[in-house]
Design an enzyme around this catalytic site. Structure first.
Site, PDB file in Angstrom:
ATOM      1  N   ILE A   1       0.685  -1.194   0.000  1.00 14.02           N
ATOM      2  CA  ILE A   1      -0.167  -0.040   0.020  1.00 14.02           C
ATOM      3  C   ILE A   1       0.765   1.114   0.023  1.00 14.02           C
ATOM      4  CG2 ILE A   1      -1.639   1.105   1.347  1.00 14.02           C
ATOM      5  CD1 ILE A   1      -2.720  -1.568   2.350  1.00 14.02           C
TER       6      ILE A   1
ATOM      7  N   ARG B   1      -3.625   1.018  11.198  1.00 14.71           N
ATOM      8  CA  ARG B   1      -4.270   0.810  12.120  1.00 14.71           C
ATOM      9  C   ARG B   1      -4.301   1.763  13.277  1.00 14.71           C
ATOM     10  NH1 ARG B   1      -6.149  -2.600   9.152  1.00 14.71           N
ATOM     11  NH2 ARG B   1      -6.003  -4.903   9.531  1.00 14.71           N
TER      12      ARG B   1
ATOM     13  N   ASP C   1      -8.826   6.942   8.678  1.00 15.99           N
ATOM     14  CA  ASP C   1      -9.644   5.943   8.363  1.00 15.99           C
ATOM     15  C   ASP C   1      -9.822   4.966   9.598  1.00 15.99           C
ATOM     16  OD1 ASP C   1     -11.368   4.593   6.584  1.00 15.99           O
ATOM     17  OD2 ASP C   1      -9.911   2.972   6.442  1.00 15.99           O
TER      18      ASP C   1
ATOM     19  N   GLU D   1     -11.669   1.644  17.641  1.00 14.26           N
ATOM     20  CA  GLU D   1     -12.684   1.574  16.864  1.00 14.26           C
ATOM     21  C   GLU D   1     -13.751   0.282  17.151  1.00 14.26           C
ATOM     22  OE1 GLU D   1     -10.238   1.400  13.275  1.00 14.26           O
ATOM     23  OE2 GLU D   1     -11.284  -0.563  12.787  1.00 14.26           O
TER      24      GLU D   1
ATOM     25  N   HIS E   1     -13.133   3.164   8.818  1.00 16.15           N
ATOM     26  CA  HIS E   1     -12.272   1.876   8.205  1.00 16.15           C
ATOM     27  C   HIS E   1     -13.036   1.344   6.999  1.00 16.15           C
ATOM     28  CE1 HIS E   1      -9.273  -1.412   9.784  1.00 16.15           C
ATOM     29  NE2 HIS E   1      -9.532  -1.508   8.498  1.00 16.15           N
TER      30      HIS E   1
HETATM   31  P1  NAI Z   1       2.788  -4.859   3.585  1.00 19.34           P
HETATM   32  O1  NAI Z   1       2.927  -5.875   4.439  1.00 19.34           O
HETATM   33  O2  NAI Z   1       3.058  -5.165   2.428  1.00 19.34           O
HETATM   34  O3  NAI Z   1       3.644  -3.727   3.946  1.00 19.34           O
HETATM   35  C1  NAI Z   1       3.871  -3.438   5.305  1.00 19.34           C
HETATM   36  C2  NAI Z   1       5.201  -2.550   5.445  1.00 19.34           C
HETATM   37  O4  NAI Z   1       5.504  -2.094   6.720  1.00 19.34           O
HETATM   38  C3  NAI Z   1       6.465  -3.445   5.092  1.00 19.34           C
HETATM   39  O5  NAI Z   1       7.273  -2.875   4.071  1.00 19.34           O
HETATM   40  C4  NAI Z   1       7.095  -3.640   6.179  1.00 19.34           C
HETATM   41  O6  NAI Z   1       8.663  -3.682   6.156  1.00 19.34           O
HETATM   42  C5  NAI Z   1       6.807  -2.230   7.164  1.00 19.34           C
HETATM   43  N1  NAI Z   1       7.123  -2.340   8.589  1.00 19.34           N
HETATM   44  C6  NAI Z   1       7.021  -3.535   9.293  1.00 19.34           C
HETATM   45  N2  NAI Z   1       7.327  -3.415  10.678  1.00 19.34           N
HETATM   46  C7  NAI Z   1       7.550  -2.084  10.635  1.00 19.34           C
HETATM   47  C8  NAI Z   1       8.027  -1.142  11.449  1.00 19.34           C
HETATM   48  N3  NAI Z   1       8.239  -1.440  12.781  1.00 19.34           N
HETATM   49  N4  NAI Z   1       8.240   0.163  11.190  1.00 19.34           N
HETATM   50  C9  NAI Z   1       7.911   0.682   9.860  1.00 19.34           C
HETATM   51  N5  NAI Z   1       7.629  -0.302   8.848  1.00 19.34           N
HETATM   52  C10 NAI Z   1       7.564  -1.338   9.052  1.00 19.34           C
HETATM   53  O7  NAI Z   1       1.320  -4.345   4.240  1.00 19.34           O
HETATM   54  P2  NAI Z   1       0.301  -3.454   3.156  1.00 19.34           P
HETATM   55  O8  NAI Z   1      -0.446  -4.549   2.408  1.00 19.34           O
HETATM   56  O9  NAI Z   1       0.995  -2.597   2.524  1.00 19.34           O
HETATM   57  O10 NAI Z   1      -0.605  -2.881   4.531  1.00 19.34           O
HETATM   58  C11 NAI Z   1      -0.253  -2.299   5.281  1.00 19.34           C
HETATM   59  C12 NAI Z   1      -1.153  -2.088   6.651  1.00 19.34           C
HETATM   60  O11 NAI Z   1      -2.556  -1.389   5.950  1.00 19.34           O
HETATM   61  C13 NAI Z   1      -1.669  -3.405   6.994  1.00 19.34           C
HETATM   62  O12 NAI Z   1      -0.957  -3.855   8.088  1.00 19.34           O
HETATM   63  C14 NAI Z   1      -3.094  -3.004   7.641  1.00 19.34           C
HETATM   64  O13 NAI Z   1      -2.960  -2.597   9.053  1.00 19.34           O
HETATM   65  C15 NAI Z   1      -3.584  -1.742   6.776  1.00 19.34           C
HETATM   66  N6  NAI Z   1      -4.789  -1.903   6.067  1.00 19.34           N
HETATM   67  C16 NAI Z   1      -5.743  -1.323   6.140  1.00 19.34           C
HETATM   68  C17 NAI Z   1      -6.776  -1.242   5.456  1.00 19.34           C
HETATM   69  C18 NAI Z   1      -8.015  -0.202   5.563  1.00 19.34           C
HETATM   70  O14 NAI Z   1      -9.092  -0.410   5.125  1.00 19.34           O
HETATM   71  N7  NAI Z   1      -8.024   0.715   6.201  1.00 19.34           N
HETATM   72  C19 NAI Z   1      -7.143  -2.433   4.458  1.00 19.34           C
HETATM   73  C20 NAI Z   1      -5.947  -3.085   4.291  1.00 19.34           C
HETATM   74  C21 NAI Z   1      -4.658  -2.931   5.181  1.00 19.34           C
END
Ligand code: NAI
Length: 343
Positions: free
Chosen positions: A154, A230, A254, A259, A291
């Site tokens: 994302i 989150r 969001d 929540e 959300h």
């Molecule tokens: P992803 O796993 O592809 O990317 C997450 C990134 O965060 C990775 O590059 C990882 O290295 C990094 N990361 C891990 N620990 C970290 C830390 N301590 N400090 C900084 N960066 C760190 O996940 P994706 O698909 O990009 O999703 C990201 C987040 O978006 C999800 O964890 C989820 O919580 C949230 N999300 C929210 C949605 C919504 O409807 N609002 C829908 C889908 C996801």
């Protein structure tokens, strides 16, 4: 496979029913969220299908296991609501690692544009035939510095969108993407250099309240904060204080740390018990969506397809690429890398 589907919303039913009928997965749609009190509904089912605000803590794991459930199929990417350590050896956990990074990244940009160009105010004003422009001055995104925390699926789409707007992008990630051309900086540097900060990393013990009373002091005056990841990445009380002291110029949220009992439900006509949320919503420079960043037709379709495929694959092979456990990512203890299954 018979799957008890918790926290069902109307928009879930059609795509999941269609995918289930195609592949022989029988979904039973339950409205309540999964909690220790509702876990009994899963008696006689092979698995449960849960979303972001269902609870799969130790007590729920034990109850589900006692009812014969063996699979927790998350219909989302994040799994901070599942005690994966406690579930290990009892319940297999599968998730949908990606369904539409575009949905979330585009929503983050939609929130940002709405906020800084006052679209939400203009919508209300012109519906009331008020065509005054007072208080509507925004600012250009072009040339501004955006700090992206988390450069996964994302975060990277969001970076591309921001580059399209001519913004300077800096980023922080615990695990930097080699050769990505992303300008990585430390988190304190990101906080102090960015005009806009957008959070796209998972919620873990380490990232909990990563924006808090101390780190807010590092921000540029007037910074815009976007959180589509989150809620608990941000200390909401500290954010509120940051807005009151004018350090935070605007917040686009969001997600919200408390929540789970509020979002996705209709509380219009009720007294809002959560004072922090009520105060945030009352601020002219705060936009809250419930959300909904994931909620596009494409994402719903992909979520239903991948969840159903995870369930079928698990039923057929007892394993699944999208299975996860608390060893995932630890090359020394991860069994999945050797045995193709977490346990
Ligand atoms: P992803 O796993 O592809 O990317 C997450 C990134 O965060 C990775 O590059 C990882 O290295 C990094 N990361 C891990 N620990 C970290 C830390 N301590 N400090 C900084 N960066 C760190 O996940 P994706 O698909 O990009 O999703 C990201 C987040 O978006 C999800 O964890 C989820 O919580 C949230 N999300 C929210 C949605 C919504 O409807 N609002 C829908 C889908 C996801």
């Amino acid at each position: 496979m018979k799957i008890a589907f918790f926290d069902t919303k109307q928009y879930d039913i059609e795509p999941f029913r269609a995918c289930g009928e195609k592949s022989g997965v029988e979904y039973k749609f339950f409205e309540p969220k999964l909690t220790a009190d509702t876990a009994g509904l899963a008696a006689g089912y092979d698995g449960v299908c849960v979303f972001v605000n269902d609870t799969v803590d130790a007590e729920v794991v034990d109850r589900l296991y006692g009812e014969g459930v063996r699979l927790v199929a998350l219909r989302c990417a994040g799994y901070n609501n599942v005690d994966v350590k406690y579930a290990f050896g009892k319940l297999h956990v599968v998730h949908v690692p990606a369904y539409s990074p575009y949905a979330v990244a585009e929503h983050a940009m939609a929130l940002l544009l709405t906020s800084i160009r006052r679209i939400h105010k203009a919508y209300n004003r012109t519906r009331d035939f008020n065509f005054s422009l007072s208080g509507m001055t925004g600012f250009d995104l072009h040339g501004k510095t955006v700090g992206v925390v988390g450069t996964g699926r994302i975060g990277r789409v969001f970076i591309d969108i921001c580059r399209g707007f001519g913004m300077n992008v800096i980023a922080y990630d615990k695990f930097q993407a080699e050769g990505s051309g992303i300008d990585y900086v430390t988190l304190p540097e990101l906080y102090s250099r960015s005009d806009i900060i957008s959070f796209h990393c998972p919620l873990t013990d380490e990232t909990h309240h990563m924006l808090n009373a101390d780190t807010i002091k590092l921000l540029k005056r007037g910074s815009v904060i976007i959180n589509t990841s989150r809620g608990a990445l941000i200390d909401a009380e500290a954010l509120l204080a940051g807005i009151k002291s004018r350090i935070v110029g605007a917040a686009c949220l969001d997600v919200y740390e408390e929540e789970s009992d509020i979002f996705f439900e209709d509380f219009s006509g009720h007294i809002m018990d959560d004072d922090t949320l009520a105060r945030l919503i009352s601020m002219p420079n705060v936009i809250v969506t419930s959300h909904q960043a994931f909620l596009t037709e494409e994402a719903l379709h992909n979520i239903a397809e991948t969840t159903t495929s995870n369930i079928i694959t698990f039923a057929e092979k007892g394993t699944c690429d999208n299975e996860l456990c608390y060893h995932c990512g630890n090359t020394e203890t991860c069994k999945k890398q050797r045995l193709e299954r977490c346990f």
